[in-house]
Motif scaffolding. Structure first.
Motif, mmCIF file in Angstrom:
data_model
loop_
_atom_site.group_PDB
_atom_site.id
_atom_site.type_symbol
_atom_site.label_atom_id
_atom_site.label_comp_id
_atom_site.label_asym_id
_atom_site.label_seq_id
_atom_site.Cartn_x
_atom_site.Cartn_y
_atom_site.Cartn_z
ATOM 1 N N ILE A 108 0.861 -1.186 0.000
ATOM 2 C CA ILE A 108 0.000 0.000 0.000
ATOM 3 C C ILE A 108 0.893 1.230 0.000
ATOM 4 N N ALA A 109 0.710 2.083 -1.011
ATOM 5 C CA ALA A 109 1.627 3.202 -1.196
ATOM 6 C C ALA A 109 0.869 4.509 -1.367
ATOM 7 N N GLU A 110 1.277 5.532 -0.598
ATOM 8 C CA GLU A 110 0.741 6.875 -0.800
ATOM 9 C C GLU A 110 1.457 7.528 -1.979
ATOM 10 N N GLU A 111 0.968 8.684 -2.409
ATOM 11 C CA GLU A 111 1.378 9.251 -3.687
ATOM 12 C C GLU A 111 2.891 9.435 -3.828
ATOM 13 N N ARG A 112 3.539 9.819 -2.769
ATOM 14 C CA ARG A 112 4.991 10.027 -2.849
ATOM 15 C C ARG A 112 5.751 8.728 -3.110
ATOM 16 N N GLU A 113 5.075 7.594 -2.911
ATOM 17 C CA GLU A 113 5.707 6.283 -3.113
ATOM 18 C C GLU A 113 5.275 5.619 -4.420
ATOM 19 N N TRP A 114 4.422 6.300 -5.188
ATOM 20 C CA TRP A 114 3.885 5.689 -6.399
ATOM 21 C C TRP A 114 4.977 5.347 -7.405
ATOM 22 N N ARG A 115 5.961 6.211 -7.537
ATOM 23 C CA ARG A 115 7.008 5.973 -8.529
ATOM 24 C C ARG A 115 7.682 4.626 -8.311
ATOM 25 N N ASP A 116 8.048 4.346 -7.053
ATOM 26 C CA ASP A 116 8.739 3.092 -6.762
ATOM 27 C C ASP A 116 7.851 1.885 -7.026
ATOM 28 N N CYS A 117 6.531 2.063 -6.878
ATOM 29 C CA CYS A 117 5.608 0.959 -7.143
ATOM 30 C C CYS A 117 5.408 0.730 -8.632
ATOM 31 N N ILE A 118 5.239 1.809 -9.362
ATOM 32 C CA ILE A 118 4.997 1.684 -10.805
ATOM 33 C C ILE A 118 6.225 1.122 -11.507
ATOM 34 N N GLN A 119 7.406 1.585 -11.102
ATOM 35 C CA GLN A 119 8.622 1.010 -11.668
ATOM 36 C C GLN A 119 8.726 -0.455 -11.239
ATOM 37 N N GLY A 120 8.838 -1.323 -12.183
ATOM 38 C CA GLY A 120 8.916 -2.747 -11.874
ATOM 39 C C GLY A 120 7.581 -3.461 -11.929
ATOM 40 N N SER A 121 6.472 -2.705 -12.071
ATOM 41 C CA SER A 121 5.169 -3.348 -12.256
ATOM 42 C C SER A 121 5.043 -3.880 -13.682
ATOM 43 N N THR A 122 4.307 -4.962 -13.820
ATOM 44 C CA THR A 122 3.985 -5.475 -15.143
ATOM 45 C C THR A 122 2.959 -4.580 -15.821
ATOM 46 N N ALA A 123 1.992 -4.113 -15.023
ATOM 47 C CA ALA A 123 0.871 -3.346 -15.567
ATOM 48 C C ALA A 123 0.349 -2.384 -14.512
ATOM 49 N N VAL A 124 -0.408 -1.389 -14.988
ATOM 50 C CA VAL A 124 -1.081 -0.438 -14.111
ATOM 51 C C VAL A 124 -2.558 -0.414 -14.494
ATOM 52 N N VAL A 125 -3.429 -0.452 -13.478
ATOM 53 C CA VAL A 125 -4.869 -0.267 -13.688
ATOM 54 C C VAL A 125 -5.264 1.037 -13.008
ATOM 55 N N ASN A 126 -5.878 1.930 -13.766
ATOM 56 C CA ASN A 126 -6.220 3.260 -13.276
ATOM 57 C C ASN A 126 -7.739 3.392 -13.150
ATOM 58 N N LEU A 127 -8.245 3.358 -11.917
ATOM 59 C CA LEU A 127 -9.688 3.402 -11.663
ATOM 60 C C LEU A 127 -10.108 4.621 -10.835
ATOM 61 N N ALA A 128 -9.196 5.540 -10.549
ATOM 62 C CA ALA A 128 -9.477 6.631 -9.617
ATOM 63 C C ALA A 128 -10.445 7.650 -10.207
#
Length: 353
Positions: free
Chosen positions: A102-122
């Protein structure tokens, strides 16, 4: 998009994952044993390759929660991108959701890097009274988050960049009509929600050319634990249900399980690219939807809410429930997607079981 069929709106404040092992009959010869081991190792590697790491915005919402559970059931890794870590931790407690990040906005970069995919539902819910400030937030909550996600994807190192972006949009793209029929090739409307959807989609399409983008234009999502039905059902149970306005407006719906499966297919199948309507094959008029809901619940659909009352309560926001559009999932059918719930009566029965 949220929609009510009840006067209560007047009183409220408002895979591919490999799931089976490959068994090989043991051989007594050395060469046979070697072949068996090689096949088993290949199977294990295939399983690892099929596992995804998916970052999800809007994961704490009605659709997002169901998607997270679907991804977990196939043992994929999930990174929840949120603006409120405390809220997300209540919805996804560590004891029940081990391994979820679980990552707040300042941590999003580290989560997105290395992800296979992103789902955007916001996105902020639209079924409310529209003040100028609320209208701005409805648009900004979608465009800003999408822009942030796309920026982080594009700025990721090539070897750590997600290869897929599945981004939500809405059937509001087409505008409202009682007579028109819309598919993915239809032009956009010219009202406020059409404008929001155009900017929302345009922002997602700024993703790097090497990223496959699927835009899911979502209709009214039906499920018991959220969305429109969660607000409609209690008032039908109190014999206070009925259509909003004339009841002649189109209701392009989809069962939440079908929508989650559609998003899942978009994550895993390269052919899912561009705009795909997230609606069931058989839209209905709102009056029929309310009659079917009443029938399933054993309650009448007899107490309509007149247009003027909704406009007094919601102002311009009343257009969300007083107007609709007939949207068909042409692209999903071309792609071979199998809808579990093609008819609203079957969807409602399954939800109420």
């Amino acid at each position: 998009m949220e929609l009510l069929c009840s006067p209560a709106s007047l009183s409220s404040s408002s895979s591919f994952a490999l799931s089976s092992s490959l068994f090989v009959t043991p051989s007594f010869s050395m060469s046979g044993t070697r072949r068996s081991l090689m096949v088993l190792c290949s199977s294990e590697n295939s399983q690892k390759e099929d596992k995804m790491t998916v970052s999800v915005t809007g994961a704490t919402g009605f659709i997002g929660r169901r998607l997270v559970n679907r991804l977990r059931s196939d043992n994929h890794s999930i990174r929840v991108l949120t603006r409120s870590k405390s809220k997300a931790e209540l919805i996804f407690p560590a004891k029940d959701f081990p391994g979820i990040v679980i990552a707040e906005e300042r941590e999003w970069r580290d989560c997105i890097q290395g992800s296979t995919a992103v789902v955007n539902l916001a996105g902020l819910p639209i079924s409310t009274r529209w003040s100028p400030e609320i209208k701005k937030e409805i648009k900004d909550s979608r465009v800003r988050v999408t822009s942030k996600v796309v920026e982080l994807i594009n700025n990721s190192p090539v070897d750590a960049r997600p290869t897929v972006l599945v981004s939500a949009t809405a059937v509001g793209y087409y505008g409202a009509s009682e007579t028109g029929v819309f598919d993915e090739k239809s032009p956009s409307g010219n009202d406020y929600l059409s404008e929001v959807c155009r900017e929302w989609e345009g922002t997602a399409l700024k993703a790097n050319k090497d990223v496959r983008v699927a835009l899911i234009r979502i209709g009214v999502v039906l499920g018991k634990d959220g969305g429109a039905l969660a607000m409609m059902i209690p008032f039908f149970q109190m014999f206070a249900g009925g259509p909003l306005g004339s009841g002649q407006q189109w209701f392009s719906w989809i069962h939440v399980d079908d929508l989650v499966n559609l998003i899942y297919e978009a994550l895993t199948k390269p052919s899912y690219q561009g705009v795909i309507n997230g609606t069931a094959p058989n839209p209905v008029r709102l009056g029929e939807m309310c009659q079917q809901l009443g029938s399933v619940l054993g309650r009448p659909s007899w107490l309509p809410v007149p247009d003027f009352a909704l406009k007094a309560l919601l102002g311009e926001g009343a257009t969300v429930v007083l107007e609709g559009q007939k949207v068909l999932p042409v692209r999903a059918k071309e792609l071979g997607f199998e809808f579990k719930y093609k008819y609203v009566k079957d969807a409602l029965r399954a939800i109420m079981q």
